[in-house]
Design a protein around this motif. Sequence first.
Motif, mmCIF file in Angstrom:
data_model
loop_
_atom_site.group_PDB
_atom_site.id
_atom_site.type_symbol
_atom_site.label_atom_id
_atom_site.label_comp_id
_atom_site.label_asym_id
_atom_site.label_seq_id
_atom_site.Cartn_x
_atom_site.Cartn_y
_atom_site.Cartn_z
ATOM 1 N N ARG A 189 0.852 -1.181 0.000
ATOM 2 C CA ARG A 189 0.000 0.000 0.000
ATOM 3 C C ARG A 189 0.894 1.240 0.000
ATOM 4 N NH1 ARG A 189 -5.143 -1.313 0.873
ATOM 5 N NH2 ARG A 189 -5.626 -3.248 1.985
ATOM 6 N N PRO A 190 0.673 2.191 -0.904
ATOM 7 C CA PRO A 190 1.526 3.393 -0.948
ATOM 8 C C PRO A 190 1.491 4.155 0.364
ATOM 9 C CG PRO A 190 0.177 3.227 -2.923
ATOM 10 C CD PRO A 190 -0.340 2.190 -1.977
ATOM 11 N N LEU A 191 2.589 4.837 0.644
ATOM 12 C CA LEU A 191 2.659 5.696 1.815
ATOM 13 C C LEU A 191 1.866 6.978 1.563
ATOM 14 C CD1 LEU A 191 6.445 5.332 2.727
ATOM 15 C CD2 LEU A 191 4.511 4.492 4.070
ATOM 16 N N ASP A 192 1.165 7.421 2.569
ATOM 17 C CA ASP A 192 0.414 8.673 2.512
ATOM 18 C C ASP A 192 0.953 9.548 3.646
ATOM 19 O OD1 ASP A 192 -1.408 10.684 2.171
ATOM 20 O OD2 ASP A 192 -3.101 9.594 3.057
ATOM 21 N N VAL A 193 1.748 10.575 3.309
ATOM 22 C CA VAL A 193 2.454 11.365 4.311
ATOM 23 C C VAL A 193 2.002 12.815 4.217
ATOM 24 C CG1 VAL A 193 4.717 12.062 5.189
ATOM 25 C CG2 VAL A 193 4.440 9.825 4.097
ATOM 26 N N VAL A 194 1.662 13.390 5.374
ATOM 27 C CA VAL A 194 1.264 14.797 5.440
ATOM 28 C C VAL A 194 1.901 15.413 6.686
ATOM 29 C CG1 VAL A 194 -0.936 14.470 4.250
ATOM 30 C CG2 VAL A 194 -0.834 14.253 6.747
ATOM 31 N N ARG A 195 1.967 16.739 6.682
ATOM 32 C CA ARG A 195 2.410 17.419 7.900
ATOM 33 C C ARG A 195 1.359 17.255 8.981
ATOM 34 N NH1 ARG A 195 1.143 22.199 10.226
ATOM 35 N NH2 ARG A 195 -0.143 22.807 8.439
ATOM 36 N N PHE A 196 1.801 17.060 10.235
ATOM 37 C CA PHE A 196 0.868 16.965 11.353
ATOM 38 C C PHE A 196 0.091 18.277 11.439
ATOM 39 C CE2 PHE A 196 -0.372 17.656 15.747
ATOM 40 C CZ PHE A 196 -0.918 16.431 16.106
ATOM 41 N N GLY A 197 -1.238 18.206 11.406
ATOM 42 C CA GLY A 197 -2.035 19.422 11.417
ATOM 43 C C GLY A 197 -3.399 19.208 12.021
ATOM 44 N N ARG A 198 -3.449 18.509 13.143
ATOM 45 C CA ARG A 198 -4.723 18.203 13.789
ATOM 46 C C ARG A 198 -5.286 19.433 14.512
ATOM 47 N NH1 ARG A 198 -6.301 12.396 13.385
ATOM 48 N NH2 ARG A 198 -4.570 11.589 12.120
ATOM 49 N N THR A 199 -6.569 19.685 14.326
ATOM 50 C CA THR A 199 -7.227 20.820 14.975
ATOM 51 C C THR A 199 -7.070 20.741 16.488
ATOM 52 O OG1 THR A 199 -8.839 20.836 13.192
ATOM 53 C CG2 THR A 199 -9.408 22.084 15.165
ATOM 54 N N ASN A 200 -6.887 21.924 17.109
ATOM 55 C CA ASN A 200 -6.761 22.057 18.571
ATOM 56 C C ASN A 200 -5.460 21.478 19.108
ATOM 57 O OD1 ASN A 200 -9.336 23.301 18.790
ATOM 58 N ND2 ASN A 200 -10.326 21.285 18.856
ATOM 59 N N ASN A 201 -4.499 21.231 18.214
ATOM 60 C CA ASN A 201 -3.194 20.742 18.644
ATOM 61 C C ASN A 201 -2.115 21.737 18.219
ATOM 62 O OD1 ASN A 201 -3.341 17.673 19.652
ATOM 63 N ND2 ASN A 201 -4.892 17.992 18.050
ATOM 64 N N ASP A 225 -2.073 4.352 2.100
ATOM 65 C CA ASP A 225 -3.115 4.684 1.122
ATOM 66 C C ASP A 225 -4.136 3.555 1.084
ATOM 67 O OD1 ASP A 225 -4.552 5.087 -1.343
ATOM 68 O OD2 ASP A 225 -2.971 6.492 -1.921
ATOM 69 N N LEU A 226 -5.417 3.913 1.127
ATOM 70 C CA LEU A 226 -6.484 2.917 1.214
ATOM 71 C C LEU A 226 -6.989 2.458 -0.147
ATOM 72 C CD1 LEU A 226 -8.343 4.645 4.137
ATOM 73 C CD2 LEU A 226 -7.160 2.450 4.248
ATOM 74 N N ALA A 227 -6.500 3.076 -1.217
ATOM 75 C CA ALA A 227 -6.994 2.723 -2.551
ATOM 76 C C ALA A 227 -6.399 1.393 -2.996
ATOM 77 C CB ALA A 227 -6.647 3.818 -3.542
ATOM 78 N N GLY A 228 -7.127 0.663 -3.807
ATOM 79 C CA GLY A 228 -6.609 -0.554 -4.416
ATOM 80 C C GLY A 228 -6.588 -1.732 -3.461
#
Length: 463
Positions: free
Chosen positions: A168-180, A305-308
């Motif tokens: 499954r491909p890696l899905d990477v984003v900057r940490f950006g959770r609301t209220n954190n 990644d949840l696709a496929g």
Amino acid sequence: VTSYDFGAVPANIPPTECSVSITIGADGTVQRTGPNVAVVTPSQNAAGYRQDSVVVEHTQGFATGRVSYTVVDPTALQDGHRYRVTFRDTLGLGALSPQGRQISQDTVRTRDVSLVDLTDGSVGFSRSLAWLPRLDAPITDGFQLDFDPVFLAALVPEQTRWADPLQRPLDVVRFGRTNNFPGTRLPADYRIVVGPPGFGTSTAFTINFGVNLTIPSKPTNFRVFKTVVGAGGQPEEVPVEFAFLDVTGPGFDTYGPGTAETNLFSADPNGLAPGQPDTDVIFLLEDIPRDRLAGLTPTWEIRLDLAGTARDPQVGDEGRVVTTKPFLSTDVYEFTVRGPQFDADLARNALSSVRVVPNPYRGASAFEVANPFPTGRGERQIRFINLPPRATVRIFTVSGRLVRTLELNEGTNDGFTAGQLLNGSLPWDLLNEDRLEVAYGVYLYHVEAPNVGETTGTFALIK
């Protein structure tokens, strides 16, 4: 050459030519100029001139920007000198809300750049903003550096992946959770290594999911490493702390310790209910000096990644997270300057390019200055071009009588100064050895260049 001001973009004022002050003599030559004017005489390099390219080596660090080198004044180059380019970085703190809570991310940025001559210890420039594209680097010892920077770290999608494309491909984003606390887009590369159950251990970390919840430390089947500049300036890997949010897989225990056998990095396309796919999440946690958060700061989130229908990670798998990186204090660039060189083979091959200009000479040429006297013809001139840096030119009539012998930098073709290598032309004032004007007609010339060779040609003077 005259200078221009920068204008003013906010006021919609375009750049404007600065005031020009030039005093021309009676013969047409420039006698004096103001501070906004420079006098430049284009020159032609001598045959055999060679300027070797200089490679700017990235000797330490991982910046993805570019540093390049341009020769401006070959006569000022310090041949063989070694130079070093270093940077300083800074942490740009995010904005605060009226309540004093940080609401935007911190950013790691380039602060300034310095240039040092390692050979003699002299400083070209220090703590300069010349790395910014809108500014020109100072001209130093005949050369100028050009910087093509990266301003902020960003994910490189095509390089952020597992080694095995069946996963499954890696899905990477900057940490950006609301209220954190906003995650920091840290410029670094990471390696994820998957092993057997219990191969790694996560770090306890509290995240606000509407309420503060602590993800406990738990055994995992993976570890995370970051590439850093180690001892001696060489790359090395260090382990990175992480929190593990386990939300899929048999027996998962999101806010409990779970077990080594259940805490496996995975994804579930079906999730807890059909149509609600979900994936485990790795939160990278790092100690960032000078930020407003005590202890560890979340930087990147790593998901699947949840696709496929690709498979989940298994023992032996490795993945990489790759980012673009600005120039940092760990980055060092070095280069060795090469001055102009004489290449006898190039000069030999260029002998067939020796020319007389203008040819034919039609009573005047662009090389001639104005006549400062009320009577008389004034100076006349033609030029022999594409000559080696040292050459003897002999001019003959068609009957073979020697008219004039001209010398360009007398001697053999070795041991040149840069200035000599930049001059491949030789003027003739159309006077013979007795300083009398020659007649119009056809003439022969013979060029002899020591250690290079000989060539001949003809030219015409037309009244």
